[in-house]
Scaffold this active site. Structure first.
Site, mmCIF file in Angstrom:
data_model
loop_
_atom_site.group_PDB
_atom_site.id
_atom_site.type_symbol
_atom_site.label_atom_id
_atom_site.label_comp_id
_atom_site.label_asym_id
_atom_site.label_seq_id
_atom_site.Cartn_x
_atom_site.Cartn_y
_atom_site.Cartn_z
ATOM 1 N N THR A 79 -3.727 -3.806 17.194
ATOM 2 C CA THR A 79 -2.982 -4.727 18.713
ATOM 3 C C THR A 79 -4.106 -5.259 18.798
ATOM 4 O O THR A 79 -3.431 -6.206 19.511
ATOM 5 C CB THR A 79 -1.813 -3.380 18.881
ATOM 6 O OG1 THR A 79 -1.547 -2.852 17.857
ATOM 7 C CG2 THR A 79 -1.244 -3.253 20.149
ATOM 8 N N THR A 154 -5.532 1.122 16.390
ATOM 9 C CA THR A 154 -5.794 2.770 17.308
ATOM 10 C C THR A 154 -5.606 3.247 15.704
ATOM 11 O O THR A 154 -6.110 4.544 16.047
ATOM 12 C CB THR A 154 -4.650 3.069 18.308
ATOM 13 O OG1 THR A 154 -3.305 2.610 17.701
ATOM 14 C CG2 THR A 154 -5.108 1.711 19.631
ATOM 15 N N ASP A 155 -5.109 3.570 15.245
ATOM 16 C CA ASP A 155 -4.611 4.379 14.313
ATOM 17 C C ASP A 155 -5.738 4.942 12.789
ATOM 18 O O ASP A 155 -5.670 6.319 12.804
ATOM 19 C CB ASP A 155 -3.808 3.879 12.729
ATOM 20 C CG ASP A 155 -2.609 3.798 13.428
ATOM 21 O OD1 ASP A 155 -2.026 3.617 14.567
ATOM 22 O OD2 ASP A 155 -1.597 3.357 12.480
ATOM 23 N N LYS A 231 -6.899 10.400 18.247
ATOM 24 C CA LYS A 231 -5.236 10.277 18.047
ATOM 25 C C LYS A 231 -4.575 11.007 18.341
ATOM 26 O O LYS A 231 -3.953 11.281 17.487
ATOM 27 C CB LYS A 231 -4.934 8.559 17.796
ATOM 28 C CG LYS A 231 -4.253 7.898 17.798
ATOM 29 C CD LYS A 231 -3.623 6.592 17.432
ATOM 30 C CE LYS A 231 -2.113 5.680 17.845
ATOM 31 N NZ LYS A 231 -1.780 4.871 17.143
HETATM 32 N N1 ASP Z 1 -1.536 0.512 13.193
HETATM 33 C C1 ASP Z 1 -2.327 -0.105 14.097
HETATM 34 C C2 ASP Z 1 -3.540 -0.373 13.627
HETATM 35 O O1 ASP Z 1 -3.644 0.526 13.672
HETATM 36 C C3 ASP Z 1 -1.765 0.733 15.956
HETATM 37 C C4 ASP Z 1 -2.871 -0.591 16.863
HETATM 38 O O2 ASP Z 1 -3.474 -1.498 16.142
HETATM 39 O O3 ASP Z 1 -2.700 0.132 17.862
HETATM 40 O O4 ASP Z 1 -4.574 -1.074 13.246
#
Ligand code: ASP
Length: 407
Positions: A79, A154-155, A231
């Site tokens: 993201t 973040t995942d 997370k």
């Molecule tokens: N699903 C996304 C990822 O981990 C969420 C994010 O970027 O925060 O790439």
């Protein structure tokens, strides 16, 4: 060749197409055609790049300021990294240093930025091969820069942060950063996280950190240790928490003052070194009531010799697993962690635990299950089975806290 944002001509499905290459999260090759439609192709042949990069409005050249620390930003996706102008198809954000600084001008006040786009993938698509490649890029960057920032989805950011913690011995900060809300949303955490991450990359730190919002307000970020963070919420901006450790530091916003909260590796404390070998055949198995131990046999028959079990409570699985564990432990490493996450595994309290230890299970101390997984992959990639059995309990980079505390 990275084609994202470039205008290309390709041959696919026996036709010629021309358009702008879009970031794709599915593995397909996606083109935005002149008529505005996006088309995905599984197979294509590149004929030529028609235009190298699109004109980018108000992006200014940034001047290098003598005396400021030099930071390298490596983008991997998620993201935080991509903002696509869906009208034109142009990738407008955060791929070149100029673009990052025009989006987040505060950065230029305290550091010089260089940037590299390594991937543009959602982090659920990260694989151990990507960790290895990223480790090599970070290692190279550390030879020339004062700190490195990695923008990441973040995942699975905490898996990658753990992998890099083991693979790269660093005298300088290696800072992972992501965003829970993309930069085109009013509640975005992207800019503040990135500013705090860049600040952390200039700090007196010599290890891998994860920098994210510490609260739901825009008041400060934490630097978490890369091997002690997770997370813990799907959408909150303060989703990342240190577990079985305190955050290393708090970075106030917008003053960017750093307050150190916990022990840390200081800048220049360790030598730069790369050890990026990894064994992928390691399984992480979450035990639940009724789960059959056949799951171990399955992985074992596929050649897996490393197992991390996410057991219950102090580190248990049901006693009917013990015979299988005994058999598999003969030529494998089996590490017990806890799905409680907080606290330390102790298999000496209940009978079940004592039987498990006898059967060959190794207690994973207070390591997070994901960290134990990545550590076991790294150890089996570099050491023999017998050495790995000993080293899994050795603390390399702060993944094991010697003392159990109420953090
Ligand atoms: N699903 C996304 C990822 O981990 C969420 C994010 O970027 O925060 O790439």
């Amino acid at each position: 060749m990275n084609l994202i944002g470039k205008k290309v001509r390709i041959r696919a499905k026996n036709r010629i197409f021309e358009g702008i290459v879009m970031p794709s999260f599915t593995g397909n090759f996606v083109l935005k055609l002149e008529n505005g439609y996006n088309v995905g192709f599984k197979e294509y042949e590149l004929i030529e790049v028609v235009e190298e990069s699109l004109p980018r409005g108000d992006v200014k050249r940034i001047e290098h300021k003598e005396g400021l620390p030099n930071i390298k930003i490596i983008s991997t996706g998620g993201t935080i990294a991509s903002k696509v102008d869906y009208r034109t198809g142009a990738v407008t954000s955060q791929f070149t240093a100029e673009e990052i600084v025009s989006e987040v001008p505060e950065l230029a006040e305290f550091c010089n930025i260089d940037a590299e786009l390594l991937y543009n993938i959602l982090s659920e698509n990260m694989k151990p091969e990507n960790w290895v490649e990223l480790a090599k890029h970070i290692y190279e960057a550390l030879k020339h820069y004062d700190g490195v920032v990695i923008t990441h989805g973040t995942d699975t950011m905490h898996y990658t942060a753990a992998a890099i913690s083991f693979m790269v011995s660093t005298p300088k900060p290696i800072i992972f950063v992501g965003a829970q809300r993309s930069s085109d949303r009013p509640s975005s955490d992207a800019a503040m996280n990135l500013i705090c991450a860049a600040k952390a990359a200039t700090a007196d730190l010599g290890e891998v950190g994860v920098v994210m919002h510490a609260t739901t307000s825009d008041d400060y970020c934490y630097i978490h240790r890369g091997v002690k963070v997770r997370k813990n919420h799907t959408s909150r901006r303060d989703a990342f928490q240190s577990i079985n450790a305190r955050p290393i530091a708090r970075i106030s916003y917008p003053s960017l003052e750093i307050e150190w909260l916990f022990w840390r590796f200081r800048r220049n404390e360790r030598e730069l070194n790369l050890n990026a070998k990894i064994e992928k055949k390691v399984a992480l198995i979450k035990f639940y009531p009724g789960l059959s131990s056949e799951i171990l046999d399955f992985y074992h028959s596929k050649g897996y010799r490393g197992f991390v079990i996410e057991g219950t409570g102090l580190g248990h699985v049901s006693t009917d697993w013990i015979e299988t564990i005994k058999k598999i432990a003969e030529d494998s490493v089996i590490v017990m962690t806890s799905q409680c996450l907080w606290g330390r595994v102790c298999d000496r309290v209940y009978d079940t635990g004592r039987y498990l230890l006898k059967a060959g299970v190794i207690e994973g101390e207070d390591m997070l299950p994901e960290v134990a997984l990545v550590k076991l992959m790294w150890l089996l990639g570099n050491y023999s089975l017998e050495e790995t059995k000993k080293l899994i309990k050795k603390n390399f980079v702060g993944e094991i806290e010697p003392r159990t505390d109420y953090w």
